[in-house]
Write a protein that holds these residues in place. Structure first.
Motif, short mmCIF file in Angstrom:
data_model
loop_
_atom_site.label_atom_id
_atom_site.label_comp_id
_atom_site.label_asym_id
_atom_site.label_seq_id
_atom_site.Cartn_x
_atom_site.Cartn_y
_atom_site.Cartn_z
N ASN A 114 0.84 -1.20 0.00
CA ASN A 114 0.00 0.00 0.00
C ASN A 114 0.87 1.25 0.00
N GLN A 115 1.90 1.25 0.83
CA GLN A 115 2.80 2.40 0.89
C GLN A 115 3.60 2.55 -0.40
N LYS A 116 4.04 1.44 -0.95
CA LYS A 116 4.82 1.47 -2.19
C LYS A 116 3.98 2.03 -3.34
N LYS A 117 2.75 1.59 -3.42
CA LYS A 117 1.88 2.01 -4.51
C LYS A 117 1.47 3.47 -4.35
N SER A 118 1.20 3.88 -3.10
CA SER A 118 0.88 5.26 -2.77
C SER A 118 -0.22 5.81 -3.68
N ASN A 119 -0.01 6.99 -4.26
CA ASN A 119 -1.03 7.63 -5.10
C ASN A 119 -0.74 7.49 -6.58
N MET A 120 -0.07 6.43 -6.96
CA MET A 120 0.27 6.25 -8.36
C MET A 120 -0.98 6.13 -9.22
N ALA A 121 -1.08 6.95 -10.24
CA ALA A 121 -2.22 6.93 -11.16
C ALA A 121 -1.71 6.59 -12.56
N PRO A 122 -2.08 5.45 -13.11
CA PRO A 122 -1.58 5.05 -14.43
C PRO A 122 -2.14 5.93 -15.54
#
Length: 242
Positions: free
Chosen positions: A102-110
């Motif tokens: 969850n922390q790694k992915k964070s707010n990444m928006a493809p």
């Protein structure tokens, strides 16, 4: 919100979640309230937390579906609520995950299909044993993990699986876990080799790999057992050199 959910579900089935943003209704001034509906309602309130926990319990064997190793202890927004507030409490957008993922992915928006990480609700990897490992026959022995694309994968899906594998550093994480398992299992395997011979040890490892595959599909443990079974060095006594 209902319209947004329908669009999300359709895009998920079609593999187009990266492009759904242009189709979603504009939340406008309600954006902050929609985000609060998750933070203050689904997470913080008693009634909302019951729903939160129901979604969280959907993780098979409580394992994080993003890495297959950590314990699912939180919900991750597949499309971040900061970018897509209208999807803040959409169940299909809430994926059980471990804290690390969850922390790694964070707010990444493809922004493209190739940037879209795997979605455990929509992406089906099929019956292919795509996660494999090879044993480096040295002391200490180590396992190297890699992706073998399925015959039914198209180029786009192959790239997405590879990106997911790389983004979450799964090769490294699995190798570290495998190092511990090799170290702890070697005494048992040495004893079986001594009592029953290399053939029975190989059979034992093959059956263990099949057990992992039958129950949970592609797992680092199953790939490790398969790789050990295929290593003539290991089943002939390599564990004694570790």
């Amino acid at each position: 919100m209902e319209t947004a959910e329908k669009l999300y579900l359709a895009a998920g089935r079609d593999g187009d979640l990266h492009a759904v943003g242009a189709k979603l209704p504009d939340a406008g001034d309600d954006s902050e309230y929609l985000i609060f509906a998750y933070d203050g309602g689904l997470v913080a309130s008693r009634a909302g937390r019951d729903i939160y926990d129901q979604i969280l319990s959907g993780a098979p064997y409580e394992r994080c579906p993003l890495c297959g190793r950590g314990i699912a202890s939180t919900l991750d927004h597949q499309l971040p609520k900061s970018e897509y507030p209208i999807l803040a409490v959409t169940p299909a957008n809430l994926v059980p995950a471990c804290g690390t993922c969850n922390q790694k992915k964070s707010n990444m928006a493809p922004t493209s299909a190739s940037e879209m990480l795997l979605h455990p609700y929509f992406d089906r990897l099929g019956a292919t044993q795509w996660l494999q490992a090879r044993i480096h026959e040295e002391s200490p022995a180590r396992a190297e993990y890699f992706v073998v694309p399925g015959d039914d994968w198209n180029a786009e899906f192959r790239d997405r699986v590879t990106r997911h594998f790389t983004f979450f550093s799964l090769s490294r994480h699995y190798a570290l876990a495998a190092a511990g398992k090799i170290a702890t299992d070697r005494i048992q395997h040495a004893g079986l080799l001594r009592r029953a011979g290399a053939h029975q040890l190989r059979l034992h490892l093959e059956e263990a790999a099949e057990g992992y595959w039958t129950v949970s599909g592609n797992t680092w443990e199953g790939a490790l057992c398969k790789a050990l079974a295929e290593s003539d060095w290991y089943v002939s006594g390599g564990m004694n050199e570790i």
